[in-house]
Design a protein around this motif. Sequence first.
Motif, PDB file in Angstrom:
ATOM      1  N   VAL A  30      -2.476   7.625  -9.803  1.00 17.09           N
ATOM      2  CA  VAL A  30      -1.949   7.870  -8.462  1.00 17.09           C
ATOM      3  C   VAL A  30      -1.429   9.297  -8.364  1.00 17.09           C
ATOM      4  N   LYS A  51      -9.804  10.799  -6.642  1.00 16.81           N
ATOM      5  CA  LYS A  51     -10.045   9.378  -6.440  1.00 16.81           C
ATOM      6  C   LYS A  51     -11.187   8.884  -7.328  1.00 16.81           C
ATOM      7  N   MET A 130       3.311   4.702 -10.583  1.00 23.43           N
ATOM      8  CA  MET A 130       3.468   4.456  -9.148  1.00 23.43           C
ATOM      9  C   MET A 130       4.920   4.654  -8.720  1.00 23.43           C
ATOM     10  N   THR A 133       5.765   8.345  -8.746  1.00 20.84           N
ATOM     11  CA  THR A 133       5.094   9.058  -7.660  1.00 20.84           C
ATOM     12  C   THR A 133       5.751   8.766  -6.316  1.00 20.84           C
ATOM     13  N   LEU A 184       0.887   9.064  -0.378  1.00 21.26           N
ATOM     14  CA  LEU A 184       0.379   8.483  -1.611  1.00 21.26           C
ATOM     15  C   LEU A 184      -1.145   8.501  -1.657  1.00 21.26           C
ATOM     16  N   ASP A 186      -3.792   6.401  -3.731  1.00 27.53           N
ATOM     17  CA  ASP A 186      -3.865   5.219  -4.585  1.00 27.53           C
ATOM     18  C   ASP A 186      -5.260   4.605  -4.500  1.00 27.53           C
ATOM     19  N   ASP A 189      -5.699   0.848  -5.876  1.00 26.30           N
ATOM     20  CA  ASP A 189      -4.714  -0.145  -5.443  1.00 26.30           C
ATOM     21  C   ASP A 189      -3.934  -0.650  -6.668  1.00 26.30           C
ATOM     22  N   VAL A 190      -3.070   0.230  -7.186  1.00 21.51           N
ATOM     23  CA  VAL A 190      -2.365  -0.018  -8.442  1.00 21.51           C
ATOM     24  C   VAL A 190      -1.568  -1.321  -8.437  1.00 21.51           C
TER      25      VAL A 190
END
Length: 224
Positions: A30, A51, A130, A133, A184, A186, A189-190
């Motif tokens: 992330v 990404k 996460m 961040t 963010l 991501d 999708d952590v």
Amino acid sequence: MEKITLVEALDRRKILHKRIYDRIQQAQFVEWHKHNQPGTSVKNQNVTEFKANAKKEYQGIQEQIAYYNRLNQAISKANAESMIQTSVGKMSISAVVVLRNRIQNGGSLKVIDDRTDFEEALAKKMQLEMQATLAEIDNKNEKMMVSADTMRNSILSKENKGKGEDATALAVVDTYLNGNRAELIDPIDVDRKCTEIREKMEALVAELNMKLKIANATVEIEIA
């Protein structure tokens, strides 16, 4: 189908164990960036590229874990099926290892080994990343809002009030907010991945415990 010696498999497992953990710690899943900047905050990397790399790294780690599991299963199978004649009788490699560890550990049945809970390590790494961040994003946006308030108050101050340019000047503040707001990134999708990993591992542990109970209840042994 791959055929290797047991000693080679053990060496390969040891090397792979370190590689997986090193890769987990070095990976980045992330990030965040400002709307008016094309790159990410830490490495100034293109967002699309970041990404793609995050997804590729996650998939690569999962593939290494899967190979480790297959390797470990093959080692366990060989240990269970290969028999060794000892001074206390003929037994499998697995039984010899248990006996050796019991003696070396002062009677303890606990086998001392390095961590191999890769899935939990991966989930924990992603979760901590996460949290860090999101905290950084909140900090950046909070500072941005303070700066924006200072700009807005300056524009609406007595010295500047009534000059007829308030609306234009305030629009600049809005542009500043939109351009500098941290958001963010991501791509995998952590939160969902962490939940999936942990649920999968919990289900697997429950399944294995049940299988062990069934085996213990059905397999018969003879004690001389």
